[in-house]
Design an enzyme around this catalytic site. Structure first.
Site, PDB file in Angstrom:
ATOM      1  CB  SER A 123      -1.039   0.377   1.067  1.00  0.00           C
ATOM      2  OG  SER A 123      -0.387   0.257   2.293  1.00  0.00           O
ATOM      3  CG  ASN A 194      -2.110   4.887   1.105  1.00  0.00           C
ATOM      4  OD1 ASN A 194      -3.644   5.049   1.770  1.00  0.00           O
ATOM      5  ND2 ASN A 194      -2.370   3.771   1.275  1.00  0.00           N
TER       6      ASN A 194
END
Length: 520
Positions: A123, A194
């Site tokens: 991620s 993100n």
């Protein structure tokens, strides 16, 4: 490029929540799935857990028994990486550690066929860095799923510097075949979601630190006014402050201390205290049977004003007040249009006027600053609404100079239009407007820097974090000029590079001042 053939082997390395979700989706989509985990019995436990999920889905009528049985049979736990040699796609879902991922892929490279695609579910770690050192780094790609994998539609297909375009295209097509909404992205800190999501948390934390309101009130404003499914403090409590703070630190460090990603001292204190959110029983809220119910601030009843006027500037295009005017008209108000203002009077527009109060949509200035600039002490500003027709709440801020009678007239006006009225302290840009402006700004920079397309960033933020509208579509809806104005006013108020405007926003506005858009 075609997706992986049905029946081909998908290897999943890691039997945790993400690995299980990936394995479930792959098996449901017709692939033979092999799960490996270094922890004893973890792979077998993953297979059993997925089987129970299939049984539950059948029981709820969300999966056909004729599909569930074969899907369960396609799952197999293996005891060694060597048993993954026939994989067409190997997806890594292990610990977020660069060296661990590098070691794994180096070992896999010596086991699987030359045509096997290597995918990392990281991620936040650079896909380029993970691939570095492989004999064939071109076959490694990011395949970033979101938790819970079976329910979340987004997959970020992340290409490192060495990733072959056909490899990325195959993974993209495969994700589509698995029922996902994939987007292409270039490997960069935070990828799309993100990175672009940072202002959602950062602006809320700053508002709380500056005493704009308490956490329940700010969450209610973001939900009821902004249309977000969860408020930022609720969401941070759900994610865990240790995790959320760590991601912010990682992105901030990766961008060499860019002020736009500066972590919050307030959130650091939460982590230091062990107030991590739901998992610790306390974050911005308390959890448990005896936890007090959080209540948002709402203004008491005020008298409905008899009249309301609206002023616009002669040179202006469509008024930003038009959606609110429609709401007032639906509530039975007669809205009197003043003569279009010009010259020195234009600072009074666009605005609603009632009982001496001038009511503006926030432009990034505090109400106090705007009142001083306009020489109109009875100034009230209101926050951005996602859907004027359906919003149940509106946030107001009053200038320090504003009289009580004028402010109560503004409260009564919006209450009569069906809003619960929340008062925020007089902070520049309020809550929803400054957050949306910053989200749009970050999204614009992501496009400007070639990380992804404008369409991709909007899909990513809607499908990955359930935003009610993509940030760039939102910028189109409220007007790029409004977004840039808000950011410029915030930059002036705070004197920080944090609020600098993306060059792409300025470029689009310069090219078409009256109709600049990201989407046709």
């Amino acid at each position: 490029m075609r997706a992986l053939a049905k029946g081909s082997v998908v290897a999943v390395i890691g039997g945790g929540a993400m690995g299980r979700g990936i394995a479930q989706v792959a098996a449901s989509s017709g692939h033979e799935v092999r799960i490996f985990d270094t922890r004893p019995d973890a792979a077998a436990d993953a297979v059993d857990a997925i089987g129970k999920v299939f049984a539950t889905l059948v029981g709820k009528g969300r999966m056909d028994a004729a599909q569930a049985g074969p899907a369960r049979e396609r799952l197999r736990a293996v005891a060694s990486l060597a048993e993954l040699k026939d994989a067409a796609l190997a997806v890594e879902a292990i610990v977020e550690n660069l060296e661990a991922k590098r070691r794994l892929f180096a070992e896999l490279e010596g086991i699987v066929d030359a045509g096997c695609i290597l995918a990392t579910n990281t991620s936040s770690i650079s896909v380029t860095a993970i691939a570095a050192g492989l004999r064939h780094p071109e076959r490694l790609v990011g395949m970033h799923f979101f938790n819970p994998v079976p329910l979340m539609a987004l997959v970020e297909v992340v290409s490192g510097l060495a990733t072959d375009r056909e490899v990325a295209a195959t993974v993209y097509a495969t994700a589509q075949d698995w029922g996902k909404d994939p987007v292409h992205a270039k490997s960069s800190p935070g990828f799309i979601v993100n990175r672009v999501a940072r202002p959602f948390y950062a602006e809320a934390l700053r508002l709380l630190q500056e005493n704009a309101a308490d956490a329940p009130t700010l969450d209610a404003v973001m939900r009821d006014c902004g249309g977000f499914r969860m408020g930022p403090f609720e969401l941070m409590d759900l994610i865990g402050h240790d995790v959320n703070f760590s991601v912010t630190q990682s992105v901030h460090a990766a961008y060499f201390g860019d002020q736009r990603f500066t972590p919050s001292v307030l959130q650091q204190e939460m982590v230091n205290a062990g107030f991590l959110g739901r998992k610790s029983g306390r974050g911005f809220y308390r959890y448990g049977e005896d936890a007090p119910q959080a209540v948002a601030q709402t203004e008491p009843h005020a008298v409905r004003p008899h009249t309301v006027g609206i002023s616009v500037a002669r040179e202006a295009g469509p008024s930003v007040l038009a959606p609110m005017e429609a709401r007032l008209l639906a509530a039975g108000f007669t809205v009197t249009h003043r003569e279009p203002l010009q010259g020195a009077e234009m600072h009074e527009a666009p605005a609603f006027h009632t009982n001496g109060a001038a009511i503006f949509l926030t432009d990034g200035r505090s109400a106090t600053e705007r009142a001083a600039a306009n020489d109109h002490p009875n100034t009230v500003v209101y926050d951005l609404l996602f859907d004027h027709a359906k919003a149940t709440r509106i946030a107001l801020a009053r200038a320090d100079q504003c009289g009580e009678e004028a402010y109560q007239a503004a409260v009564g006006l919006f209450q009569a239009a069906g809003f619960a009225v929340t008062r925020l302290d007089d902070i520049p840009g309020m809550a929803v407007m400054r957050t949306v402006a910053m989200l749009a700004n970050e999204a614009a920079d992501v496009v400007h820097q070639g990380v992804c397309s404008a369409a991709a960033v909007d899909i990513a933020m809607r499908k990955g974090v359930n935003y009610p509208r993509g940030p760039l579509a939102w910028a189109d809806a409220i007007g790029l000029h409004q977004v840039v104005t808000v950011l410029d006013k915030l930059a002036l108020a705070y004197g920080e590079d944090r609020y600098r405007v993306s060059p792409l926003l300025r470029r689009k506005l310069a090219a078409n001042p009256n109709g600049a858009r990201f989407h046709a």
